[in-house]
Design a protein around this motif. Sequence first.
Motif, PDB file in Angstrom:
ATOM      1  N   LEU A 261       0.874  -1.176   0.000  1.00  0.00           N
ATOM      2  CA  LEU A 261       0.000   0.000   0.000  1.00  0.00           C
ATOM      3  C   LEU A 261       0.908   1.222   0.000  1.00  0.00           C
ATOM      4  O   LEU A 261       1.858   1.286   0.786  1.00  0.00           O
ATOM      5  CB  LEU A 261      -0.862   0.010   1.263  1.00  0.00           C
ATOM      6  N   VAL A 262       0.636   2.174  -0.870  1.00  0.00           N
ATOM      7  CA  VAL A 262       1.482   3.365  -0.915  1.00  0.00           C
ATOM      8  C   VAL A 262       0.617   4.601  -0.690  1.00  0.00           C
ATOM      9  O   VAL A 262      -0.415   4.775  -1.343  1.00  0.00           O
ATOM     10  CB  VAL A 262       2.234   3.468  -2.264  1.00  0.00           C
ATOM     11  N   PHE A 263       1.036   5.441   0.272  1.00  0.00           N
ATOM     12  CA  PHE A 263       0.317   6.693   0.545  1.00  0.00           C
ATOM     13  C   PHE A 263       1.293   7.849   0.412  1.00  0.00           C
ATOM     14  O   PHE A 263       2.408   7.783   0.939  1.00  0.00           O
ATOM     15  CB  PHE A 263      -0.276   6.669   1.960  1.00  0.00           C
ATOM     16  N   GLU A 264       0.848   8.880  -0.282  1.00  0.00           N
ATOM     17  CA  GLU A 264       1.719  10.037  -0.492  1.00  0.00           C
ATOM     18  C   GLU A 264       0.936  11.294  -0.149  1.00  0.00           C
ATOM     19  O   GLU A 264      -0.247  11.394  -0.478  1.00  0.00           O
ATOM     20  CB  GLU A 264       2.165  10.079  -1.955  1.00  0.00           C
ATOM     21  N   SER A 265       1.599  12.236   0.539  1.00  0.00           N
ATOM     22  CA  SER A 265       0.907  13.479   0.871  1.00  0.00           C
ATOM     23  C   SER A 265       1.904  14.547   1.263  1.00  0.00           C
ATOM     24  O   SER A 265       2.995  14.245   1.747  1.00  0.00           O
ATOM     25  CB  SER A 265      -0.047  13.222   2.039  1.00  0.00           C
ATOM     26  N   ASN A 266       1.507  15.803   1.086  1.00  0.00           N
ATOM     27  CA  ASN A 266       2.329  16.917   1.568  1.00  0.00           C
ATOM     28  C   ASN A 266       2.145  17.125   3.063  1.00  0.00           C
ATOM     29  O   ASN A 266       2.865  17.898   3.671  1.00  0.00           O
ATOM     30  CB  ASN A 266       1.904  18.219   0.866  1.00  0.00           C
ATOM     31  N   ASP A 267       1.139  16.450   3.617  1.00  0.00           N
ATOM     32  CA  ASP A 267       0.829  16.640   5.036  1.00  0.00           C
ATOM     33  C   ASP A 267       1.952  16.043   5.894  1.00  0.00           C
ATOM     34  O   ASP A 267       2.211  14.831   5.835  1.00  0.00           O
ATOM     35  CB  ASP A 267      -0.504  15.934   5.348  1.00  0.00           C
ATOM     36  N   PRO A 268       2.633  16.886   6.702  1.00  0.00           N
ATOM     37  CA  PRO A 268       3.740  16.358   7.512  1.00  0.00           C
ATOM     38  C   PRO A 268       3.281  15.331   8.547  1.00  0.00           C
ATOM     39  O   PRO A 268       4.091  14.604   9.117  1.00  0.00           O
ATOM     40  CB  PRO A 268       4.317  17.607   8.201  1.00  0.00           C
ATOM     41  N   ARG A 269       1.931  15.258   8.770  1.00  0.00           N
ATOM     42  CA  ARG A 269       1.429  14.306   9.773  1.00  0.00           C
ATOM     43  C   ARG A 269       1.110  12.945   9.157  1.00  0.00           C
ATOM     44  O   ARG A 269       0.486  12.110   9.801  1.00  0.00           O
ATOM     45  CB  ARG A 269       0.162  14.865  10.432  1.00  0.00           C
ATOM     46  N   LEU A 270       1.525  12.741   7.903  1.00  0.00           N
ATOM     47  CA  LEU A 270       1.126  11.499   7.212  1.00  0.00           C
ATOM     48  C   LEU A 270       1.434  10.241   8.046  1.00  0.00           C
ATOM     49  O   LEU A 270       0.568   9.381   8.216  1.00  0.00           O
ATOM     50  CB  LEU A 270       1.809  11.418   5.835  1.00  0.00           C
ATOM     51  N   ALA A 271       2.647  10.153   8.600  1.00  0.00           N
ATOM     52  CA  ALA A 271       3.019   8.942   9.354  1.00  0.00           C
ATOM     53  C   ALA A 271       2.088   8.747  10.546  1.00  0.00           C
ATOM     54  O   ALA A 271       1.582   7.643  10.795  1.00  0.00           O
ATOM     55  CB  ALA A 271       4.460   9.051   9.823  1.00  0.00           C
ATOM     56  N   GLU A 272       1.823   9.854  11.247  1.00  0.00           N
ATOM     57  CA  GLU A 272       0.959   9.796  12.436  1.00  0.00           C
ATOM     58  C   GLU A 272      -0.454   9.352  12.041  1.00  0.00           C
ATOM     59  O   GLU A 272      -1.077   8.522  12.718  1.00  0.00           O
ATOM     60  CB  GLU A 272       0.942  11.218  12.999  1.00  0.00           C
ATOM     61  N   ILE A 273      -0.947   9.892  10.919  1.00  0.00           N
ATOM     62  CA  ILE A 273      -2.300   9.555  10.442  1.00  0.00           C
ATOM     63  C   ILE A 273      -2.375   8.058  10.105  1.00  0.00           C
ATOM     64  O   ILE A 273      -3.349   7.377  10.422  1.00  0.00           O
ATOM     65  CB  ILE A 273      -2.679  10.438   9.228  1.00  0.00           C
ATOM     66  N   ILE A 274      -1.306   7.536   9.503  1.00  0.00           N
ATOM     67  CA  ILE A 274      -1.281   6.097   9.158  1.00  0.00           C
ATOM     68  C   ILE A 274      -1.393   5.264  10.437  1.00  0.00           C
ATOM     69  O   ILE A 274      -2.192   4.333  10.533  1.00  0.00           O
ATOM     70  CB  ILE A 274       0.005   5.757   8.371  1.00  0.00           C
ATOM     71  N   TRP A 275      -0.597   5.643  11.454  1.00  0.00           N
ATOM     72  CA  TRP A 275      -0.648   4.875  12.719  1.00  0.00           C
ATOM     73  C   TRP A 275      -2.039   4.943  13.349  1.00  0.00           C
ATOM     74  O   TRP A 275      -2.586   3.936  13.795  1.00  0.00           O
ATOM     75  CB  TRP A 275       0.392   5.422  13.718  1.00  0.00           C
ATOM     76  N   ASN A 276      -2.607   6.169  13.378  1.00  0.00           N
ATOM     77  CA  ASN A 276      -3.923   6.334  14.003  1.00  0.00           C
ATOM     78  C   ASN A 276      -4.987   5.544  13.249  1.00  0.00           C
ATOM     79  O   ASN A 276      -5.845   4.890  13.849  1.00  0.00           O
ATOM     80  CB  ASN A 276      -4.319   7.818  14.039  1.00  0.00           C
ATOM     81  N   THR A 277      -4.920   5.576  11.909  1.00  0.00           N
ATOM     82  CA  THR A 277      -5.924   4.862  11.104  1.00  0.00           C
ATOM     83  C   THR A 277      -5.785   3.356  11.315  1.00  0.00           C
ATOM     84  O   THR A 277      -6.783   2.635  11.381  1.00  0.00           O
ATOM     85  CB  THR A 277      -5.771   5.232   9.606  1.00  0.00           C
TER      86      THR A 277
END
Length: 311
Positions: A261-277
Motif C-alpha cells: 500500500l502506498v500513501f503520499e501526501s504533503n501533510d507532515p502528519r502522514l506517518a501519524e495519520i497512518i498509525w492512528n488509522t
Amino acid sequence: MPEFLISLTNIVKNYKTMRALDGIDLGIKPGVTGLLGPNGAGKSTLIKLLLGLVRITSGTGNILGHDLGSHGRQVRNLVGYMPEDDCYIPGMSGVEVVQFAACLSGLPTIEALRRAHEILDFCGMKQERYRIIDTYSTGMRQKIKFASAIVHDPQFLILDEPTSGLDPEEREALLARVRMLWTQCGKSVLISTHILPDVQAICDEVVILSQGKIRLNESLSKLSQTKSPSFSLRILGNEETFVKNMKQNGFPNLPNSEGDLVFESNDPRLAEIIWNTARESETKIHSMIPARNSLEEIFMATVKEATHANS
Ligand code: ADP
C-alpha cells in the motif's frame, strides 16, 4: 555573519591535460553543506584547493576572508580537515596523536594536551585514548581523525567520508557531533560523502559535483519539498477497512506493482495519520518504509543528466 564563507568564481583546475574542475562557481553558506559526486567528479581536488594544497589554473575565490591561493597557512589554521585516509604516526597513543595535531597548529605542549583530552571527551573516547593507535578499530581511528581536525578550534571544518567504515551507532554518534558543532558552537562544515543518508541527516545545503562542474547547489529543505513524503506499507488484519478509512481521511492508496500500500501526501502528519488509522481499523502495521529516498533520486538524475550533456 557573511552570506558566504567561501565563494568561488569560474575556478578551473587542470592536471596537465586533464581538466579536473571546469569553471566552478560556488558559494558556501554558514551551516552544514554536503558535497556529493561520483568518483572522479573533482571533490578531492576542490577540497585540496580550499586547503591551499593545489594551485588553481584560473579563476578567483575567497575562503574565510582570504583570497584563494594566497595565505594558505592562515587558511589552514582556520580550517579543520578530516581526510578520508588514515593519517597517524604508528606507535603513538590516541591522545598523543590528537595532542600532536594541536601542537602542529601552534599550541604549547601542555595546552595541547589539555585540549586533546577535552576534545576526546567530546568524542566519547574513554580510557582507550591511552592505547597505541595501531590497535584501534576503524571507529576509534575515525574518532581520533575527527578529534585531530577540531582540536585547534577551527572556524570551518572539511570532513572527507567521515562515516566510512563505521557501524550504525558510531555513525549516528559522529553525525550528531558534527551537527552539534554547527548548532551549538557555530562551526560550519563541508562534508564530502558517498553516503546520501548522511547528507539527509545533518546537512542544510547540498552541492552535487560531476565531471568537474557544479550540477546542483540547493538547500535540502527546498529539495525535499520537490517530492511529497510517501510511505510503502504492509498491513496485518483487515487491509480493506484500513484502506477505506485512509481514503475517508483524505489519503487514497496509490497504485503499486509490488502489492504494497502506498500513501503520499504533503501533510507532515502522514506517518501519524497512518498509525492512528491502523489503530481505528483494528489492524497492525507489519512494515512501513519511506518511499524511495528523494535525495538519491535527485542525485542519480543530476549525474545522469550531466553524463548525457557531456557525451
Ligand atoms: P573525486 O575526489 O571526486 O573522486 P578527484 O578530484 O580525485 O575526484 O579527481 C578528479 C579528476 O582529476 C579525476 O579524473 C582524476 O583522475 C584527476 N586527478 C586527480 N588528481 C590528479 C593528479 N594529481 N594528477 C592527474 N590527474 C588527477
